[in-house]
Design a protein around this motif. Structure first.
Motif, PDB file in Angstrom:
ATOM      1  N   CYS A  79       0.828  -1.206   0.000  1.00  0.00           N
ATOM      2  CA  CYS A  79       0.000   0.000   0.000  1.00  0.00           C
ATOM      3  C   CYS A  79       0.862   1.257   0.000  1.00  0.00           C
ATOM      4  O   CYS A  79       0.609   2.207  -0.749  1.00  0.00           O
ATOM      5  CB  CYS A  79      -0.931   0.014   1.211  1.00  0.00           C
ATOM      6  N   ILE A  89      -4.672   3.523  -2.207  1.00  0.00           N
ATOM      7  CA  ILE A  89      -5.189   2.354  -1.506  1.00  0.00           C
ATOM      8  C   ILE A  89      -5.151   2.623   0.003  1.00  0.00           C
ATOM      9  O   ILE A  89      -4.081   2.746   0.584  1.00  0.00           O
ATOM     10  CB  ILE A  89      -4.352   1.101  -1.839  1.00  0.00           C
ATOM     11  N   GLU A  91      -5.283   2.021   4.039  1.00  0.00           N
ATOM     12  CA  GLU A  91      -4.872   0.930   4.928  1.00  0.00           C
ATOM     13  C   GLU A  91      -5.804   0.790   6.126  1.00  0.00           C
ATOM     14  O   GLU A  91      -5.642  -0.129   6.926  1.00  0.00           O
ATOM     15  CB  GLU A  91      -3.449   1.185   5.444  1.00  0.00           C
ATOM     16  N   THR A 118      -6.541   1.731  -8.304  1.00  0.00           N
ATOM     17  CA  THR A 118      -5.606   0.639  -8.024  1.00  0.00           C
ATOM     18  C   THR A 118      -4.617   0.462  -9.172  1.00  0.00           C
ATOM     19  O   THR A 118      -4.934   0.766 -10.319  1.00  0.00           O
ATOM     20  CB  THR A 118      -6.354  -0.687  -7.802  1.00  0.00           C
TER      21      THR A 118
END
Length: 201
Positions: A79, A89, A91, A118
């Protein structure tokens, strides 16, 4: 007249959007988590319809704590690297999911919220981006510190509640808190399609 029609249309659209808004359950702790609709509550389980969703996934070498921690660190590093490269992205989503296949293959996954930018699938050989379609999932909720053994026991209990033969069925353990949290909301997920596969194979 035109004003009244415009107002009526506005109110209709607001009501539709409000009706479709999903209120995440308390166990998501105000973080993003996969959306679902509760279909029914049975004795010892829930039947949910989950929306299609993406997950980042990595293989866990064994059920030992050191390998689980290594897999978690791998996802965290992934990430960070991807976010440094311009992706987004998060966490801080729930749940963290451990998928158990054939009772011996383990995979760790983090939920990726809809709309997340992504990277291409081949960006890291050790991490995959999974796209899971809309699916019916049977869920058993349990407390206590999450563990592989606890997940296995609750998967068996879920199958018993469903009155199904789940021999070698893939199941997922979902956790919604840090390991060190004083209380835990854990879940076992078994996809309806996986039960069907195990009963016909």
């Amino acid at each position: 007249m035109a004003r009244q029609l415009a107002l009526a249309l506005f109110l209709f659209l607001v009501s539709v959007c409000t009706a479709r808004a999903w209120l995440a359950p308390d166990f998501c702790h105000e973080k993003q988590c996969p959306e679902y609709k509760l279909i029914k509550k049975g004795k010892g389980y829930e039947e949910r319809l989950y929306d299609a969703a993406q997950w980042i996934t990595t293989k866990v070498e064994s059920d030992e704590s050191i390998d689980l921690m290594a897999a978690n660190s791998r996802l965290k590093a992934y990430c960070k690297k991807q976010n440094d490269d311009g992706y987004n992205i998060p966490e801080d989503t729930w749940p963290v999911v451990i998928t158990v296949r054939r009772g011996k293959d383990y995979y760790l996954s983090w939920f990726v919220p809809p709309g997340t930018k992504t990277p291409p699938p081949e960006s890291d050989p050790l991490v995959t981006i999974e796209s899971r379609p809309e699916a019916t999932v049977y869920v058993r909720v349990f407390g206590g510190i999450p563990s592989i053994k606890g997940g296995e026991e609750n998967a068996k209990a879920l199958c018993k509640s469903l009155d199904k033969d789940c021999t070698d069925t893939t199941y997922c353990g979902a956790g919604y808190e840090s390991f060190f949290s004083p209380s835990h909301h854990n879940e076992i997920w078994i996809y309806a399609s996986d039960i069907n596969k195990s009963e016909t194979s």
